[in-house]
Scaffold this active site. Structure first.
Site, PDB file in Angstrom:
ATOM      1  N   HIS A 213     -11.241  -4.432   9.832  1.00 15.23           N
ATOM      2  CA  HIS A 213     -11.894  -4.346   8.519  1.00 15.23           C
ATOM      3  C   HIS A 213     -13.249  -3.652   8.623  1.00 15.23           C
ATOM      4  CE1 HIS A 213      -8.813  -7.270   7.445  1.00 15.23           C
ATOM      5  NE2 HIS A 213      -9.100  -7.075   6.168  1.00 15.23           N
TER       6      HIS A 213
ATOM      7  N   GLU B 107       0.804  -1.230   0.000  1.00 13.29           N
ATOM      8  CA  GLU B 107       0.000   0.000   0.000  1.00 13.29           C
ATOM      9  C   GLU B 107       0.832   1.273   0.000  1.00 13.29           C
ATOM     10  OE1 GLU B 107      -0.626  -2.639   1.875  1.00 13.29           O
ATOM     11  OE2 GLU B 107      -2.599  -3.333   1.231  1.00 13.29           O
TER      12      GLU B 107
END
Ligand code: TPP
Ligand code: MG
Lengths: 335, 332
Positions: free
Chosen positions: B130, B61
């Site tokens: 999440h 990322e």
């Protein structure tokens, strides 16, 4: 005094003009840094700055192999890269002093100086912070079919940042036109490189299948010859490449790092300055090869010093930004 | 009758239209190509635009976020796909230190036109890493814009505006809403960032809801209507820039305001909006501005616990009733 070996095969197209420009650019960096250091010592410069003196052959050897449209990303020790990529003294000193005529209207300062007109995407105050930017610039070149190459300058200390390995992986997977230029000056702040870097730095790039070279960063011709070759190959789609440039910084980590005996000796500093100085070495080569006389070199030196002095006094007298600029340029398109 | 499409299709259409219009736009992220992301939002794009413009990356990322910044600075318009909003923490340096500040630090010379599309929202039983709604984190950083579409219609118009914006824009899609349908015109339209939308007019209380909290506010308004309370529902649509004028106008009209956002309540979006209304409409208010955010706990896995953490129609309607009844006025 170590001497530069005569270069038997001069780079194609190189001539006396090119050599003298390289010499002049190195002298310009040295003069810029001496003036910046003096501004600090005289308490006329806000904040601190990191001197590039001693490492001139790295920035100049590489940037002289680049076209104006090629890009670089720079570091906190970025004045050398900025000068080598074509910047002018006045807007540079103005930037260091926070004046509105600076390259970034005084909003960036020494650690963020950028000169996009010459392809310098900017210095960066986050160690390793520009590795993604450089690699992304190369990705853009590839996607758009442009033939420019991007050079990512960073220090030995920055090799400890994980981002480097993420982007080298992608650069290698996608054959991007980027050259990672690791300036190994032996220190990461106040710590020796061997204490922060395990194994071999070159081997890290090689692990990704990236061709990696180590070069004497005090030898501008060696740097330039290697850089020309790699830049040409990167342009043809053979990148990425990695270069480790062995060099040395003369000053402290920053201008305020005066007492440094606890991490390196005076003898070590003296040895580098006396036997490995990139400007002296190249000057000796130029006179030995008959490219220039001592007087020619002295002429360059005094012209550059005069230019620096004039730019410093210009910048000292230049205006600060109007206070209305504080909210300007937060968002593009909003003045 | 206007056609209805899902939020997922709306995002897909917006990106496809912009990629057709402007060849400097490209997508980059993990499993965005053949897989079309785990939520299948981008399915079909690689078939049309090829792997040069729909780029699958390794799981890196910070790496691809940083590369998007460099590509944007040098003439491309990348759309970064960050699989989960929770992964924002991994890209903070590249987003907040690099992308957000480059225009300012360069004195306006460099621009970073990129879109970071990611998501928010709990109650998918995905636990604490999440399920977060981290819009406040990035809204805090000058130089970033932040959009929060509340339906397929907003998702399409805001995405198209974000792609054309010359600044880094973070778009949070609610992952529970990908299959929700809404009327979306066939014709092209853009929704400028910074324009709130009044979804329902009312004179008794203002309910401000971002993203899927719009549904919570509309649900509460519906219930209140049955009791004779007229709630006005407003969706800010982007929180940076924030359409302060529209929010204040409604506060002046109803004199009572509740702000609902799914980020943690403390130091968050609801606090910011409430503070601005207090500062600029204090003497027009009949009661303190109330706030509903997610509870200040990591999102728990167990459904019985997780459902307690998010704002609900019940809670908002109940608070609105008390506001209108004058039960929350503490002043003597
Ligand atoms: C992410 C980050 N960590 C720490 C620092 C503080 N810092 C500034 S320069 C520096 C040393 C960098 O060493 P190197 O990369 O070798 O570059 P050099 O200074 O030797 O040119 C450190 C630790 C920083 N600016 N950014
Ligand atoms: Mg170093």
């Amino acid at each position: 005094m170590n001497e530069l070996a005569p270069t038997p095969d001069l780079p194609e197209g190189a001539n006396a003009q090119d050599y003298l420009r390289m010499y002049r650019q190195m002298v310009r960096i040295r003069a810029f840094e001496d003036s910046a250091n003096q501004l600090y010592l005289d308490a006329r410069m806000p904040g601190l700055t990191h001197m590039y003196s001693g490492e001139e052959a790295v920035a100049v050897g590489i940037c002289e192999a680049l076209e104006r449209t090629d890009k670089i990303t720079s570091t906190h020790r970025g004045h050398g890269h900025c000068v080598a990529k074509g910047a002018e003294f006045k807007p540079m000193f103005c930037e260091l002093l926070g004046k509105v005529e600076g390259y970034c209207r005084g909003k960036g300062g020494s650690m963020h100086i950028a000169d996009q007109s010459n392809g310098n995407l900017g210095a960066n105050a986050i160690v390793g912070g520009s590795m993604g930017i450089a690699t992304g610039s190369a990705l853009r070149a590839k996607l758009q079919g442009a033939d420019d190459v991007t050079v990512c300058f960073f220090g030995d200390g920055a090799t400890a940042q994980g981002l480097l390995y993420e982007v080298m992986n992608m650069a290698a997977l996608w054959s991007l036109p980027v050259i990672y230029a690791c300036e190994n000056n032996g220190y990461s702040e106040y710590t020796k490189t061997e204490e922060i870097a395990a194994g071999s730095i070159l081997a890290r790039a090689e692990a990704f299948g990236i061709e990696a070279h180590q070069v004497d960063g005090q030898d501008v011709l060696a740097v330039n010859t290697l850089a020309r070759d790699l830049v040409a190959r990167a342009r043809k789609g053979e990148g990425p490449f990695f270069i480790e440039l062995m060099t040395y910084r003369y000053h402290g980590h920053h201008v305020g790092d005066i007492n440094r005996l606890y991490y390196r000796s005076k003898e070590e500093e003296a040895t580098w300055k006396e036997t490995r100085d990139p400007i002296t070495l190249f000057g000796a080569w130029l006179t030995r090869e008959g490219v220039a006389s001592e007087e020619d070199l002295q002429g360059i030196e005094s012209a550059v010093r005069a230019e620096a002095a004039e730019a410093v006094s210009y910048a000292l007298d230049a205006a600060y930004p109007d206070v209305s600029e504080v909210t300007m340029h937060v968002y593009a398109g909003e003045g | 009758m206007m056609r209805e499409i899902t939020l997922s299709q709306a995002v897909n259409e917006a990106i496809a239209e912009e990629m057709r219009r402007d060849e400097t736009v490209f997508l980059i992220g993990e499993d965005v190509a053949e897989a079309g992301t785990p939520f299948k939002v981008l399915s079909g794009l690689v078939e049309e635009f090829g792997t040069d413009r729909v780029i699958d990356t390794p799981i890196a990322e910070p790496g691809f976020m940083g590369m998007a910044v460099g590509a944007a600075m040098t003439g491309a318009r990348p759309i970064v796909d960050l699989m989960f909003g929770d992964f924002l923490y991994l890209v903070m340096d590249q987003l907040c230190n690099q992308a957000a500040k480059t225009h300012y630090m360069s004195g306006g010379k460099l621009k970073v036109p990129l879109v970071l599309r990611t998501n928010l929202g709990a109650t998918r039983r995905s636990a604490a890493q999440h399920s977060q709604s981290l819009q406040a984190l990035v809204a805090h950083i000058p130089g970033l814009k932040v959009a929060m579409p509340s339906s397929a219609y907003e998702a399409k118009g805001l995405m198209k505006a974000a792609i054309r914006d010359d600044n880094p824009v973070v778009i949070f899609e609610d992952k529970l809403m990908y299959q929700d349908k809404a009327p979306v015109p066939e014709e092209e339209y853009l929704i400028p960032l910074g324009q709130a939308k009044i979804l329902r007019e009312g004179r008794d209380v203002t309910l401000i809801g971002t993203s899927s909290m719009r549904q919570v506010c509309e649900g509460a308004a519906e219930r209140l209507a049955g009791e004779g309370i007229e709630a006005e529902v407003i969706d800010p649509r982007s929180i940076v820039p924030l359409d302060e004028g529209a929010l204040l106008a409604s506060a002046l009209k109803t004199s009572r305001v509740i702000v609902v956002d799914e980020g943690h309540q403390s130091f968050g979006v609801t606090a910011e909006i409430a503070a601005r209304i207090n500062e600029k409409a204090f003497y027009h208010l009949d009661a303190p501005v109330l706030r509903f955010g997610a509870m200040d706990v990591p999102v728990p896995f167990s459904p019985v616990l997780e459902d307690l953490t998010v704002p609900t129609v019940d809670a908002v309607a109940d608070a609105a009733r008390k506001l209108v009844a004058g039960e929350l006025i503490h002043a003597a």
